[in-house]
Design an enzyme around this catalytic site. Sequence first.
Site, PDB file in Angstrom:
ATOM      1  N   CYS A 207     -65.816  45.248   1.090  1.00  0.00           N
ATOM      2  CA  CYS A 207     -64.539  45.086   1.785  1.00  0.00           C
ATOM      3  C   CYS A 207     -63.525  44.510   0.795  1.00  0.00           C
ATOM      4  O   CYS A 207     -62.920  43.463   1.024  1.00  0.00           O
ATOM      5  CB  CYS A 207     -64.683  44.213   3.033  1.00  0.00           C
ATOM      6  SG  CYS A 207     -65.493  42.626   2.767  1.00  0.00           S
TER       7      CYS A 207
ATOM      8  N   CYS B   9     -77.711  43.837   2.934  1.00  0.00           N
ATOM      9  CA  CYS B   9     -76.857  42.638   3.051  1.00  0.00           C
ATOM     10  C   CYS B   9     -76.359  42.573   4.489  1.00  0.00           C
ATOM     11  O   CYS B   9     -75.171  42.755   4.764  1.00  0.00           O
ATOM     12  CB  CYS B   9     -75.697  42.702   2.068  1.00  0.00           C
ATOM     13  SG  CYS B   9     -76.192  42.978   0.347  1.00  0.00           S
ATOM     14  N   ALA B  10     -77.277  42.321   5.403  1.00  0.00           N
ATOM     15  CA  ALA B  10     -76.990  42.509   6.824  1.00  0.00           C
ATOM     16  C   ALA B  10     -76.071  41.465   7.422  1.00  0.00           C
ATOM     17  O   ALA B  10     -75.371  41.726   8.397  1.00  0.00           O
ATOM     18  CB  ALA B  10     -78.301  42.546   7.607  1.00  0.00           C
TER      19      ALA B  10
ATOM     20  N   ASP C 224     -73.783  46.674   1.748  1.00  0.00           N
ATOM     21  CA  ASP C 224     -72.436  46.162   2.027  1.00  0.00           C
ATOM     22  C   ASP C 224     -72.363  44.820   1.302  1.00  0.00           C
ATOM     23  O   ASP C 224     -72.626  43.770   1.867  1.00  0.00           O
ATOM     24  CB  ASP C 224     -72.231  46.013   3.534  1.00  0.00           C
ATOM     25  CG  ASP C 224     -70.846  45.497   3.882  1.00  0.00           C
ATOM     26  OD1 ASP C 224     -69.956  45.533   3.007  1.00  0.00           O
ATOM     27  OD2 ASP C 224     -70.644  45.033   5.017  1.00  0.00           O
TER      28      ASP C 224
ATOM     29  N   LYS D 102     -73.115  45.896  11.212  1.00  0.00           N
ATOM     30  CA  LYS D 102     -73.455  47.264  10.785  1.00  0.00           C
ATOM     31  C   LYS D 102     -74.896  47.593  11.131  1.00  0.00           C
ATOM     32  O   LYS D 102     -75.223  48.750  11.411  1.00  0.00           O
ATOM     33  CB  LYS D 102     -73.186  47.435   9.301  1.00  0.00           C
ATOM     34  CG  LYS D 102     -71.717  47.304   8.928  1.00  0.00           C
ATOM     35  CD  LYS D 102     -71.498  47.522   7.455  1.00  0.00           C
ATOM     36  CE  LYS D 102     -70.070  47.150   7.079  1.00  0.00           C
ATOM     37  NZ  LYS D 102     -69.816  45.687   7.206  1.00  0.00           N
TER      38      LYS D 102
END
Length: 393
Positions: free
Chosen positions: A334, A209-210, A281, A215
Amino acid sequence: MTPGARVQAAIDLLDETIAAAGTGGAAADTLIARYFKTRRYAGSKDRRAVRDLVYAAIRRAGERPVSGRAAMLGLVTDRPDLAPLFDGSEHAPAVIAPDELVARAGVAPAWLLAKLDTLDAAERAALLDRATLDLRVNRLKADRVAVLTELPDAAATPHAPDGIRLPEGTKIEGLAAYIEGRIEVQDEGSQLLALACGVEPGMTVVDLCAGAGGKTLALAAAMADQGRLIACDTDRRRLGNLMPRAVRAGVTIVEPVLLDPQREREALNDHIKRADVVLVDAPCSGTGTWRRNPEARWRLTRARLDNLVTLQAHVLDVAASLVRPGGTLVYAVCSLIDDEGAGGFAAFLTRHPKWRAVPIDLPAGVAHGAGIRLTPHHDGTDGFFVARAKAPC
């Protein structure tokens, strides 16, 4: 702008923000930028003052207010010095009536606050503090000592080995270190997630999930730009922003892959069981980023949260299919809601009983479930949950 006109401008912007929160429209910072783009008469002090009023009112109101005026009147409760500015003069707000609706103070809507019951009062309150301006030194082009010498206003962040912190409001885009790719804007917590992956040069790594690649670039630097780094996302625009950033950072190993939602395996078929490390992520509620987007708590609904939890489970299952035997899956959100974090990871382990959780050694955070939780209050970072699992051999 007169002080009264600044207050009225803040009320107008709060009206727009409240409406956008209910319809999925633009974020507050975008609305503020648009507002002042058509009001060239407003100077920098005016823009700063209005912005501060808008965000102070947003942070104060846990529930979505009925109007911008109600939100601003709530702020007046805490700041009585603003009350005289409601004098009805030209461009100023009307005089305050005794029976007007006033937004109540709070951290979040009641249903959402119940989802944060593992945080104490201080932890919940800190979710709405102002965020720090953190950057990552790109070790492919520089080291932290050299950058700290170059930027005298910068300080080393307390946890991440490549992190630096600059004063709020610093114009990053004009710095030579940024233009030349020696620094990237990245919250210290996000840097620690990349550190948790434990990647090394020569590995095959998937960032599932870039997004725009913060990241991804941190992983590439940790890999010394050696190996394969497949950066995936379902958002063409965000993924398109990654490659120019990679060029600036001196990263050559990134392979972008655009995914079709719910059909991700079709695009990733060549990578099944080949990755040493897969980072997920996952899309989430963003409760850990309220310091940056405080109105996000007005946008979240129970239905939206349920959909996110379902999506997270799906993405985790896709990720598991990419990890080689004995390889590593790192899961992060997050969010500080356990449905998405510790609970979501526990559910993954239940669905995949041959996988096992493995410890993460980070210089920050506290143990939570089978992983680690970072919070603004405890760590000075955005809020994250991160956990790691090893595939069966």
